[in-house]
Design an enzyme around this catalytic site. Structure first.
Site, PDB file in Angstrom:
ATOM      1  N   CYS A 180      -6.410  57.986  29.766  1.00 40.60           N
ATOM      2  CA  CYS A 180      -5.266  58.808  30.424  1.00 40.60           C
ATOM      3  C   CYS A 180      -4.231  58.144  31.012  1.00 40.60           C
ATOM      4  O   CYS A 180      -3.601  57.563  30.382  1.00 40.60           O
ATOM      5  CB  CYS A 180      -6.081  59.930  31.100  1.00 40.60           C
ATOM      6  SG  CYS A 180      -4.854  61.464  31.424  1.00 40.60           S
ATOM      7  N   GLU A 187     -14.802  60.053  27.467  1.00 39.28           N
ATOM      8  CA  GLU A 187     -15.888  60.480  28.073  1.00 39.28           C
ATOM      9  C   GLU A 187     -16.343  61.926  28.218  1.00 39.28           C
ATOM     10  O   GLU A 187     -17.237  62.507  28.794  1.00 39.28           O
ATOM     11  CB  GLU A 187     -15.515  60.120  29.587  1.00 39.28           C
ATOM     12  CG  GLU A 187     -14.741  60.770  30.568  1.00 39.28           C
ATOM     13  CD  GLU A 187     -13.221  60.435  30.441  1.00 39.28           C
ATOM     14  OE1 GLU A 187     -12.947  59.873  29.507  1.00 39.28           O
ATOM     15  OE2 GLU A 187     -12.224  60.987  31.320  1.00 39.28           O
ATOM     16  N   HIS A 231      -9.579  62.179  26.604  1.00 37.13           N
ATOM     17  CA  HIS A 231     -10.700  61.635  27.387  1.00 37.13           C
ATOM     18  C   HIS A 231     -12.160  61.377  26.419  1.00 37.13           C
ATOM     19  O   HIS A 231     -12.696  62.322  26.141  1.00 37.13           O
ATOM     20  CB  HIS A 231     -11.104  62.654  28.428  1.00 37.13           C
ATOM     21  CG  HIS A 231      -9.935  62.564  29.345  1.00 37.13           C
ATOM     22  ND1 HIS A 231     -10.112  61.818  30.576  1.00 37.13           N
ATOM     23  CD2 HIS A 231      -8.781  63.267  29.531  1.00 37.13           C
ATOM     24  CE1 HIS A 231      -9.023  62.088  31.462  1.00 37.13           C
ATOM     25  NE2 HIS A 231      -8.043  62.877  30.713  1.00 37.13           N
TER      26      HIS A 231
END
Lengths: 251, 208
Positions: free
Chosen positions: B85, B192, B190
């Protein structure tokens, strides 16, 4: 192409799920961590926890729930309910929440939104707007829908956007719990007024209501609780239905 | 092997930590620190980033010696680094969020606001979007083209050298969402928060 999101919401009280799904293979139907995992494995685009713990002494239970969930679910996690201050937001984010939704505190003092979006970024600040129709306008309710503030919901939505909210979670208090569908007029009015995404909430009873929230309400995401809780539909079924209606979803 | 997630007060990094620990299990040691000696001795570095370009650059530069250490790690020693990001955006020469701010200058280019076509498209660009993989990248090994990833951003990094773009995504325009320059990797989305496909990308990075 950006997909419309389906967000199952779990009501959590004293660290336990209220109105949970009754799956036979669930070891502990009241465990929010386990329920969230079922949703994320089933294709939920995000998970939302609404903490409805009433007593102050049990308020810390939500932190434990968020921490455990964020170690098992790798989709965005939004947590709301009882968030009063920048410090509360900080604690939830540190426990692993990706977004925090602010309701009463945002109405009482918009500085909380300004300050927290500056500090943590707009991407994690969701303002939850609970609105009820009164003649030809919608008014904001706070304290879980108990207090009418008389504030115009559409103007308030605009104010929250300029205060730094990244998203708006709009709940119709007239429809919440009724299963007759979203107030798509309210959703559409707010969504066309602001440039940030709107999540529609309150009133879903069947899968057509989800379609309406997106098509008529112009919502970017649709949130529902009971249709998923009671196992009436799975997240997967909901997505397949939206897909069949030409709505872009992640399958 | 040691993988260090740089903790420089760039906002919420719990999800990054959780996902790397999930993937690493007991095979790899995941450190979360801003200690420059630990960063120097690690095998790989993850540079997360949330909030604005300016706030992340400010936070990075406020830690004494951190920028020099990262420069050494990624540019001089050419060890693998993944920016996520705003972590990716900071690779640029300059960013325009809040005010004009100098970036790390690792990949020439600018970070500017996404053109939302006069309000036709909502910003932030939030949610799941498909990535179009335009170049073989080590972090995309085993990732199918058009996989869904989770995005949340209003700004995009456009590198001058288009050959460094490894994936794009379609929104109000064709948005750069992943870059690769030798040992430097970056994702605008993202990983994650992108479920199993995202974890696979993290696994790929750890396995480089």
């Amino acid at each position: 192409m950006l997909k419309n999101r389906i967000i199952p919401c779990l009501d959590v009280k004293n660290g336990r799920v209220v109105k949970g799904i009754n799956f036979v293979d669930l070891q502990d139907a009241g465990d929010p961590v386990e329920q969230a995992k079922i949703y994320s494995d089933g294709g939920a685009d995000e998970i939302c926890f609404l903490d409805i713990t009433a007593s102050n002494e049990n308020r810390d239970t939500i932190y434990d729930v968020v921490e455990k969930t964020s170690k098992k679910c790798f989709v965005p996690l939004t947590v709301g309910g009882g968030v009063r201050s920048v410090d509360d937001i900080n604690k939830l984010l540190n426990c692993g929440a990706d977004k925090v939704s602010i309701n009463t505190a945002a109405v009482q003092n918009s500085e909380v939104v300004v300050e927290s979006s500056k500090k943590f970024g707009s991407q994690c600040i969701v303002v939850a707007i609970d609105a009820k129709k009164n003649d030809d306008k919608w008014e904001i309710f706070t304290h879980g829908g108990r207090n009418n503030t008389g504030i115009d919901a559409i103007e308030f939505a605009s104010k929250m956007e300029s205060s730094g909210a990244g998203e708006l979670l709009v709940t119709s208090m007239d429809r919440d719990g009724t299963q007759v569908g979203y107030d798509t007029e309210l959703m559409y009015k707010i969504s066309s007024k602001v440039n940030i995404p709107v999540i529609a909430s309150g009133g879903v009873g069947n899968l057509d209501h989800l379609v309406d929230g997106i098509k008529l309400g112009n919502a970017s995401a649709v949130l529902a609780a009971s249709i998923f809780h009671y196992g009436k539909y799975s997240v997967k079924e909901a997505k397949e239905y939206l897909d069949s209606k030409g709505i872009p979803v992640r399958i | 092997m040691n993988v260090t997630i740089v903790d420089y007060n760039s906002g919420n990094i719990s999800s990054v930590i959780n996902s790397f620990k999930e993937v690493a299990k007991d095979k790899v040691n995941i450190e979360v620190t801003s200690d420059i000696n630990k960063i120097k001795s690690s095998d790989k570095v993850v540079l997360p980033g949330q909030g604005s370009f300016k706030s992340c650059v400010d936070a990075l530069t406020s830690i004494n010696g951190l920028v020099d250490t990262l420069n050494d790690f990624a540019i001089n020693n050419k060890k693998p680094l993944l920016g996520i990001c705003v972590g990716l955006q900071m690779f640029a020469d300059v960013g325009f969020e809040e005010t004009e701010t100098k970036g790390l200058g690792w990949i020439s280019g600018k970070v500017s606001k996404i053109d939302n076509q006069n309000g036709k498209y909502k910003l932030p660009h939030i949610g799941w979007n498909q990535i179009n993989i335009v170049k073989d990248s080590k972090i995309f090994k085993g990732i199918e083209n058009n996989s869904h990833m989770y995005f949340v951003h209003s700004y995009e990094f456009v590198p001058e050298d288009k050959n460094l773009i490894s994936a794009t995504t379609e929104y109000s325009s064709n948005i750069v969402c992943s870059v690769e320059k030798e040992n430097i990797f970056g994702t605008q989305f993202h990983p994650e928060k992108s479920d199993k496909t995202g974890l696979k990308i993290i696994d790929n990075f750890i396995s480089i």
